[in-house]
Design a protein around this motif. Structure first.
Motif, PDB file in Angstrom:
ATOM      1  N   PRO A 155       0.799  -1.351   0.081  1.00 17.63           N
ATOM      2  CA  PRO A 155       0.108   0.168   0.044  1.00 17.63           C
ATOM      3  C   PRO A 155       0.762   1.495  -0.123  1.00 17.63           C
ATOM      4  N   THR A 156       0.291   2.251  -0.618  1.00 19.87           N
ATOM      5  CA  THR A 156       0.806   3.653  -0.581  1.00 19.87           C
ATOM      6  C   THR A 156       0.812   4.002   0.774  1.00 19.87           C
ATOM      7  N   VAL A 157      -0.331   3.909   1.578  1.00 18.07           N
ATOM      8  CA  VAL A 157      -0.563   4.345   2.790  1.00 18.07           C
ATOM      9  C   VAL A 157      -1.186   3.326   3.639  1.00 18.07           C
ATOM     10  N   LEU A 158      -0.829   3.031   4.759  1.00 12.77           N
ATOM     11  CA  LEU A 158      -1.535   2.003   5.690  1.00 12.77           C
ATOM     12  C   LEU A 158      -2.225   2.697   6.823  1.00 12.77           C
ATOM     13  N   LEU A 159      -3.511   2.268   6.866  1.00 10.06           N
ATOM     14  CA  LEU A 159      -4.394   2.998   7.955  1.00 10.06           C
ATOM     15  C   LEU A 159      -4.931   1.777   8.834  1.00 10.06           C
ATOM     16  N   LEU A 160      -5.035   2.310  10.087  1.00  7.95           N
ATOM     17  CA  LEU A 160      -5.352   1.227  11.083  1.00  7.95           C
ATOM     18  C   LEU A 160      -6.419   1.966  12.102  1.00  7.95           C
ATOM     19  N   ASP A 161      -7.606   1.159  12.079  1.00 12.34           N
ATOM     20  CA  ASP A 161      -8.815   1.848  12.840  1.00 12.34           C
ATOM     21  C   ASP A 161      -9.052   1.111  14.168  1.00 12.34           C
ATOM     22  N   GLU A 162      -8.440   1.577  15.149  1.00  8.86           N
ATOM     23  CA  GLU A 162      -8.666   0.806  16.430  1.00  8.86           C
ATOM     24  C   GLU A 162      -8.022  -0.816  16.472  1.00  8.86           C
ATOM     25  N   PRO A 163      -6.863  -0.780  15.877  1.00  7.91           N
ATOM     26  CA  PRO A 163      -6.494  -2.324  15.286  1.00  7.91           C
ATOM     27  C   PRO A 163      -6.632  -3.318  16.548  1.00  7.91           C
ATOM     28  N   PHE A 164      -6.337  -2.598  17.734  1.00 12.31           N
ATOM     29  CA  PHE A 164      -6.279  -3.624  18.955  1.00 12.31           C
ATOM     30  C   PHE A 164      -7.373  -3.573  19.729  1.00 12.31           C
ATOM     31  N   GLY A 165      -8.558  -2.890  19.318  1.00 11.34           N
ATOM     32  CA  GLY A 165      -9.962  -2.589  20.307  1.00 11.34           C
ATOM     33  C   GLY A 165     -10.240  -3.756  20.705  1.00 11.34           C
ATOM     34  N   ALA A 166     -10.391  -4.919  19.947  1.00  9.60           N
ATOM     35  CA  ALA A 166     -11.059  -5.899  20.319  1.00  9.60           C
ATOM     36  C   ALA A 166     -10.249  -7.106  21.171  1.00  9.60           C
ATOM     37  N   LEU A 167      -9.253  -6.731  21.495  1.00  8.66           N
ATOM     38  CA  LEU A 167      -8.183  -7.790  22.105  1.00  8.66           C
ATOM     39  C   LEU A 167      -7.937  -7.574  23.736  1.00  8.66           C
ATOM     40  N   ASP A 168      -7.654  -8.432  24.518  1.00 11.35           N
ATOM     41  CA  ASP A 168      -7.434  -8.211  25.786  1.00 11.35           C
ATOM     42  C   ASP A 168      -5.999  -7.424  26.058  1.00 11.35           C
ATOM     43  N   ALA A 169      -5.923  -6.910  27.227  1.00 12.32           N
ATOM     44  CA  ALA A 169      -4.685  -6.095  27.540  1.00 12.32           C
ATOM     45  C   ALA A 169      -3.541  -6.622  27.161  1.00 12.32           C
ATOM     46  N   ALA A 170      -3.191  -8.041  27.577  1.00 16.22           N
ATOM     47  CA  ALA A 170      -1.813  -8.752  27.431  1.00 16.22           C
ATOM     48  C   ALA A 170      -1.583  -8.879  26.021  1.00 16.22           C
ATOM     49  N   VAL A 171      -2.427  -9.128  25.239  1.00 17.41           N
ATOM     50  CA  VAL A 171      -2.537  -9.389  23.951  1.00 17.41           C
ATOM     51  C   VAL A 171      -2.080  -7.958  23.036  1.00 17.41           C
ATOM     52  N   ARG A 172      -2.754  -7.073  23.519  1.00 20.81           N
ATOM     53  CA  ARG A 172      -2.691  -5.660  22.879  1.00 20.81           C
ATOM     54  C   ARG A 172      -1.065  -5.233  23.064  1.00 20.81           C
ATOM     55  N   ARG A 173      -0.537  -5.352  24.443  1.00 20.52           N
ATOM     56  CA  ARG A 173       0.841  -4.913  24.679  1.00 20.52           C
ATOM     57  C   ARG A 173       1.692  -5.915  23.672  1.00 20.52           C
ATOM     58  N   ASP A 174       1.636  -7.063  23.550  1.00 24.12           N
ATOM     59  CA  ASP A 174       2.541  -7.592  22.770  1.00 24.12           C
ATOM     60  C   ASP A 174       2.446  -7.259  21.302  1.00 24.12           C
ATOM     61  N   LEU A 175       1.230  -7.033  20.734  1.00 21.30           N
ATOM     62  CA  LEU A 175       1.005  -6.790  19.414  1.00 21.30           C
ATOM     63  C   LEU A 175       1.275  -5.168  19.085  1.00 21.30           C
ATOM     64  N   ARG A 176       1.476  -4.312  20.055  1.00 17.70           N
ATOM     65  CA  ARG A 176       1.898  -3.012  19.867  1.00 17.70           C
ATOM     66  C   ARG A 176       3.452  -2.893  19.373  1.00 17.70           C
ATOM     67  N   ALA A 177       4.174  -3.710  20.229  1.00 11.79           N
ATOM     68  CA  ALA A 177       5.734  -3.843  20.150  1.00 11.79           C
ATOM     69  C   ALA A 177       5.617  -4.878  18.890  1.00 11.79           C
ATOM     70  N   TRP A 178       4.937  -5.540  18.387  1.00 10.17           N
ATOM     71  CA  TRP A 178       5.266  -6.399  17.069  1.00 10.17           C
ATOM     72  C   TRP A 178       4.780  -5.246  16.091  1.00 10.17           C
ATOM     73  N   LEU A 179       3.677  -4.417  16.094  1.00 11.43           N
ATOM     74  CA  LEU A 179       3.221  -3.417  14.688  1.00 11.43           C
ATOM     75  C   LEU A 179       4.407  -2.496  14.786  1.00 11.43           C
ATOM     76  N   ARG A 180       5.256  -2.121  15.729  1.00  9.79           N
ATOM     77  CA  ARG A 180       6.126  -0.870  15.789  1.00  9.79           C
ATOM     78  C   ARG A 180       7.327  -1.778  14.754  1.00  9.79           C
ATOM     79  N   SER A 181       7.719  -2.977  15.218  1.00 16.24           N
ATOM     80  CA  SER A 181       8.643  -3.458  14.439  1.00 16.24           C
ATOM     81  C   SER A 181       8.379  -3.850  13.019  1.00 16.24           C
ATOM     82  N   VAL A 182       7.055  -4.047  12.690  1.00 18.60           N
ATOM     83  CA  VAL A 182       6.484  -4.253  11.542  1.00 18.60           C
ATOM     84  C   VAL A 182       6.796  -2.849  10.487  1.00 18.60           C
TER      85      VAL A 182
END
Length: 366
Positions: A155-182
């Protein structure tokens, strides 16, 4: 791809949702749109994606006028809160979807698509899930698949709308770090919407605080936390204590309030409001104190107090082992010592107040 938004407006049913948005996102930058529900952040994201249309303003991406482009021509990668995966397709087919439905002249060959999907499955660390269906995945795994589908089209631009809103707190924390690395691996220009302050500050290069269809402030985590630009931002960042004070020679004054630890400010004399977080003040026992302890509880690390005076009740957080905590009990009278805070002169329009630097923060366990 840089994004330039100019004086963008949008209304629904006569109610303004965007009130003249000006924002530039640099190529390769990760920007968070942060704000409460109804602030306009998702509407702005949908306009960039071509899913909504503004009533006024401009949208240019890498110099091209995107308001003249249909959504399918913008090559946007969009990741929704609730994944929006095709339940009848495997993980592999979901990721390949955007490539396989391109017009025949633009569609890569099957071997090329398969190779790209394989690379993305490895990159997203879900190679072992390629033949499963969405119903067989956890929430975190589904979100990785959704991101893979968005990335597959380059994509030319990547847009994410509340991408972790449906996940529990522990999973959200893990995925935040992962998304930053992506993001760092792909270098894509990314905008994501969230109402979660921790998420925005941990992930983004810059945070755009929105309220009631306006941009209230743009900056880093430290800038916004320590230097809120308006009363709206101060409140949104947790300054739930608002004390009327009088400014004299740059110093805030009020009965029962010690502000000597706050530096003088270059502000005009007169009425003002001092915004404080519950951890920004220290109660000091005084038998003639202005406030009385109405309620006191402990969570092990902090004492949480509700203090009453004749006009209002204010919350205060105090480290349980702090010297000032010793001897505090329900009914005790105290004065307050401000350790940090932000001042806004009462005589000026709150929306037009220039940022007044926050005072040094008190270190404590939160």
């Amino acid at each position: 791809m840089s994004i330039v938004i100019e004086t963008m407006t949008k209304s629904f049913g006569g109610t303004p949702v965007l009130r003249g948005i000006d924002l530039t996102v640099e190529s390769g930058e990760l920007v968070a749109l942060l704000g409460p529900s109804g602030s306009g952040k998702t509407t702005l994201l949908k306009i960039i994606a071509g899913l909504e249309w503004p009533e006024g303003g401009g949208l240019a991406v890498h110099g091209a006028d995107w308001l003249n482009l249909a959504a399918q021509d913008r090559r946007i990668g969009f990741v929704f809160q609730h994944y929006a995966l095709f339940p009848h397709m495997t993980v592999r087919d979901n990721i390949a979807f955007g490539l396989s439905v391109r017009p025949r002249a633009q569609r890569p060959g099957k071997a090329v698509i398969a190779e790209k999907v394989d690379r993305l499955l490895e990159f997203l660390q879900i190679a072992h899930l390629g033949e499963r269906f969405p119903a067989q995945l956890s929430g975190g795994q589904r979100q990785r698949v959704a991101l893979g589908r968005a990335l597959a089209i380059e994509p030319t631009v990547l847009l994410l709308d509340e991408p972790f809103g449906a996940l529990d707190a522990a999973v959200r924390r893990d995925l935040r770090a992962w998304l930053r690395s992506v993001h760092e691996e792909t270098g894509s220009t990314t905008i994501f919407v969230t109402h979660d302050q921790e998420e925005a500050f941990e992930l983004a290069d810059r945070v755009v605080v929105m309220g009631e269809g306006r941009i209230e402030q743009i900056g880093s985590a430290d800038q916004i936390h320590d230097h809120p630009a308006s009363p709206f931002v101060a409140r949104f960042m947790g300054a739930t204590i608002e004390l009327p004070v009088t400014l004299r020679a740059g110093r805030a004054e009020a009965p029962g309030l010690d502000t000597t630890r706050l530096p003088r400010r270059a502000l005009p004399d007169g009425p003002a409001t001092l915004f404080l977080r519950p951890g920004d003040v220290t109660p000091v026992c005084d038998t003639a104190g202005r406030w009385q302890v109405a309620r006191l509880t402990s969570n092990g690390a902090l004492l949480r107090l509700d203090l009453d005076d004749e006009t209002a009740q204010i919350p205060v957080d105090l480290p349980r082992r702090a010297p000032e905590a010793q001897g505090l009990c329900k009914g005790a009278r105290v004065n307050l010592r401000a350790e940090a805070g932000t001042l806004f002169p009462a005589a000026r329009d709150a929306a037009a107040v220039a940022p007044t630097p926050a005072f040094p923060r008190k270190e404590q366990t939160r």
